[in-house]
Design an enzyme around this catalytic site. Structure first.
Site, PDB file in Angstrom:
ATOM      1  N   SER A 143      -6.134 -14.389  -2.310  1.00 34.53           N
ATOM      2  CA  SER A 143      -7.457 -14.089  -1.762  1.00 34.53           C
ATOM      3  C   SER A 143      -8.457 -14.005  -2.915  1.00 34.53           C
ATOM      4  O   SER A 143      -8.095 -13.632  -4.043  1.00 34.53           O
ATOM      5  CB  SER A 143      -7.427 -12.753  -1.016  1.00 34.53           C
ATOM      6  OG  SER A 143      -8.742 -12.317  -0.707  1.00 34.53           O
ATOM      7  N   TYR A 156      -5.629  -3.643  -1.469  1.00 28.92           N
ATOM      8  CA  TYR A 156      -5.557  -5.078  -1.197  1.00 28.92           C
ATOM      9  C   TYR A 156      -5.858  -5.897  -2.446  1.00 28.92           C
ATOM     10  O   TYR A 156      -5.112  -6.820  -2.788  1.00 28.92           O
ATOM     11  CB  TYR A 156      -6.542  -5.429  -0.078  1.00 28.92           C
ATOM     12  CG  TYR A 156      -6.491  -6.874   0.363  1.00 28.92           C
ATOM     13  CD1 TYR A 156      -5.388  -7.376   1.035  1.00 28.92           C
ATOM     14  CD2 TYR A 156      -7.564  -7.731   0.129  1.00 28.92           C
ATOM     15  CE1 TYR A 156      -5.341  -8.696   1.460  1.00 28.92           C
ATOM     16  CE2 TYR A 156      -7.535  -9.044   0.543  1.00 28.92           C
ATOM     17  CZ  TYR A 156      -6.418  -9.536   1.212  1.00 28.92           C
ATOM     18  OH  TYR A 156      -6.388 -10.839   1.615  1.00 28.92           O
TER      19      TYR A 156
END
Length: 250
Positions: A143, A156
């Site tokens: 990501s 995250y």
């Protein structure tokens, strides 16, 4: 229709929705036999039916990639039932809120277990087969959050930052033996990634972020995966970022 991956065998984790599902469909369209793993067996069964209806070969291997035995079994069953493993797409992952004030450390462990350790488990199982075959491809779905932190993305972002560097370390370790390794970092992509976030405010924010006008579609990522894999073997696309055109910050 061109089938640049004809004869290849792929394993896709996190294949029951979003990027993993799109990757499985695009790989099958490109001619690969596709094994798919995820926790939701009923969704995998539906995906197998879709691929087989189009004349492809698909295999469902339900499992939880945070469980090392499940991850290793997914690789072993792929090889046993489809004959080899040429391609590994690490798409299993979750997003959670993760600030440090009053944090729930169990959330950090859960995010790292899936996003990082699940990737480690499948790679550790697949690499020996690829080296024995003399070639292979590993693509890890990371990501753009792995490049930057934020007040609510600590868990995250930390997991994806770790994934980025682990994946590039594998590229350097394995490239000389014809195993190509790629880090693929999507920006805002229209998936279910926000649906299971436990914090209601962060869940709503992420759901809005990935549903905004111009967000990348999962199929866009699936087609990028096929593009990477179809390059001549002398070429390793080591890292690729895909952002929505209209939002350069995403």
């Amino acid at each position: 229709m061109s089938k640049p991956l004809e004869g290849k065998v792929a394993l896709v984790t996190g294949a029951s929705s979003g990027i993993g599902e799109a990757a499985a469909l695009c790989l099958a369209e490109a001619g690969a036999k596709v094994a798919m793993s995820a926790r939701r067996a009923e969704r995998l069964a539906g995906l197998v039916a879709r691929i087989e209806a189009e004349g492809g070969t698909a295999l469902a291997i339900p499992g939880d990639m945070t469980v090392e035995d499940d991850a290793r079994r997914a690789v072993a069953e792929t090889v046993e039932r489809l004959g080899r493993i040429d391609i590994l797409i690490n798409s299993a992952g979750i997003m959670e809120a993760g600030g440090i004030e009053n944090c729930d450390t169990a959330i950090y462990r859960r995010v790292i277990d899936i996003n990082l350790m699940g990737t480690v488990y499948t790679c550790a199982a697949a690499v020996p087969h690829m080296l024995e075959q003399g070639e292979g491809d590993i693509i890890t779905i990371s990501s753009l959050a792995g490049r930057k932190g934020g007040p609510m993305t600590s868990a995250y972002s930390a997991s994806k930052h770790a994934v980025n560097f682990m994946t590039d370390g594998m590229r350097q370790e394995l490239g000389g033996r014809n195993v190509r390794v790629t880090t693929l970092m999507p920006g805002a992509t229209e998936t279910e990634v926000g649906d299971n976030i436990s914090d209601p405010n962060w869940r709503a924010a992420i759901q809005a972020h990935v549903a905004k006008e111009g967000a990348v579609k999962p199929r866009d990522i699936g087609e990028a995966i096929v593009f990477i894999l179809a390059m001549p073997r002398r070429t390793n696309i080591s890292e690729i970022s895909i952002r929505p055109t209209i939002d350069t910050s995403a």
